[in-house]
Design an enzyme around this catalytic site. Structure first.
Site, mmCIF file in Angstrom:
data_model
loop_
_atom_site.group_PDB
_atom_site.id
_atom_site.type_symbol
_atom_site.label_atom_id
_atom_site.label_comp_id
_atom_site.label_asym_id
_atom_site.label_seq_id
_atom_site.Cartn_x
_atom_site.Cartn_y
_atom_site.Cartn_z
ATOM 1 N N ASP A 145 11.247 -1.680 1.092
ATOM 2 C CA ASP A 145 10.522 -1.723 -0.165
ATOM 3 C C ASP A 145 9.111 -1.215 0.122
ATOM 4 O OD1 ASP A 145 9.954 -2.509 -2.886
ATOM 5 O OD2 ASP A 145 8.883 -4.228 -2.048
ATOM 6 N N ASP A 165 9.493 -7.914 0.010
ATOM 7 C CA ASP A 165 8.711 -9.112 -0.316
ATOM 8 C C ASP A 165 9.233 -9.840 -1.543
ATOM 9 O OD1 ASP A 165 6.602 -8.579 -2.921
ATOM 10 O OD2 ASP A 165 7.716 -6.887 -2.127
ATOM 11 N N ASP A 173 5.924 -1.642 -2.384
ATOM 12 C CA ASP A 173 4.812 -2.448 -2.887
ATOM 13 C C ASP A 173 4.853 -3.869 -2.349
ATOM 14 O OD1 ASP A 173 3.756 -0.370 -4.548
ATOM 15 O OD2 ASP A 173 5.467 -0.690 -5.873
#
Length: 222
Positions: free
Chosen positions: A7, A183, A9
């Protein structure tokens, strides 16, 4: 051979490129700060709760791209990358990417943010392969403010990954190991199908899910 998925961001960068872009435009006097901040907060709360309507969000988020030519956007993005993104790329993130590259893994960023924003960021990180929200262009090559295809968000990341693998004549099961670093609670569907899921500076929901399932939890923040 291994596949290492990341991922972007709040994982490879210590922030959100989708929120940094309007901050940059506001700083340049190119967006109304009050309206955009109010709408952005509305959508970000939905994202954190896992209830975001991705199409409603994209209608809002992509509209500023329609106001500029591709040449103007390229100039703006170059400044945005220098001012807003490079300062929030942790060295630990660069080191982790380099470690996977050094052992010959296929490295891929898969993100719910659009390709205009993320393409140059992936290049800055030295990552060749990127799955992102794709954007519609008009007959002059300018952005229409609409997405195309399946957005790479939640279960859509699995769909887009499988499509990408199929184009290469591959499957996820064909890799010796598959890693995914994220996250966000929104990435639990994809984290659940790789052989090596890793929670990176996770939100509370992903933190609890990772602990319950025995997934590694790491930080990439300096």
């Amino acid at each position: 051979m291994n596949l290492a998925l990341f991922d972007l961001d709040n994982t490879l960068i210590a922030g959100d490129s989708d929120t940094e872009w309007p901050k940059f435009l506001i700083k340049r006097g190119l967006l109304d700060p009050e309206h955009h901040a109010r709408q952005n907060d509305y959508f970000y709360e939905q994202y954190k709760a896992g209830t975001l309507d991705i199409y409603e969000f994209l209608d809002f988020q992509l509209q500023p791209l329609t106001r500029f030519s591709r040449e103007e956007l390229a100039e703006l993005h170059a400044a945005y990358l220098e001012e807003h993104i490079k300062p929030i790329i942790p060295q630990k993130a660069r080191d982790l990417l380099a470690a996977h590259e050094a052992q010959g893994d296929v490295v891929l960023i898969i993100t719910a943010t659009n390709r205009f924003i993320t393409g140059p960021i992936a290049a800055e990180l030295g990552v060749e392969h990127l799955i992102a929200v794709e954007l519609e262009v008009d007959e002059n090559g300018n952005y229409t403010g609409k997405p195309t295809g399946v957005p790479s968000y939640q279960d859509g990341k699995i769909t887009r990954l499988n499509d990408w693998l199929a184009q290469r004549g591959e499957t996820l099961a064909g890799y010796d190991k598959s890693f995914f670093y994220s996250d966000s609670r929104n990435d639990i569907p994809l984290l659940s199908i790789v052989s090596h899921p890793v929670a990176v500076d996770p939100d509370p929901t992903l933190q609890a899910h990772a602990e319950e399932h025995g997934w590694p939890v790491i930080t990439l923040r300096d």
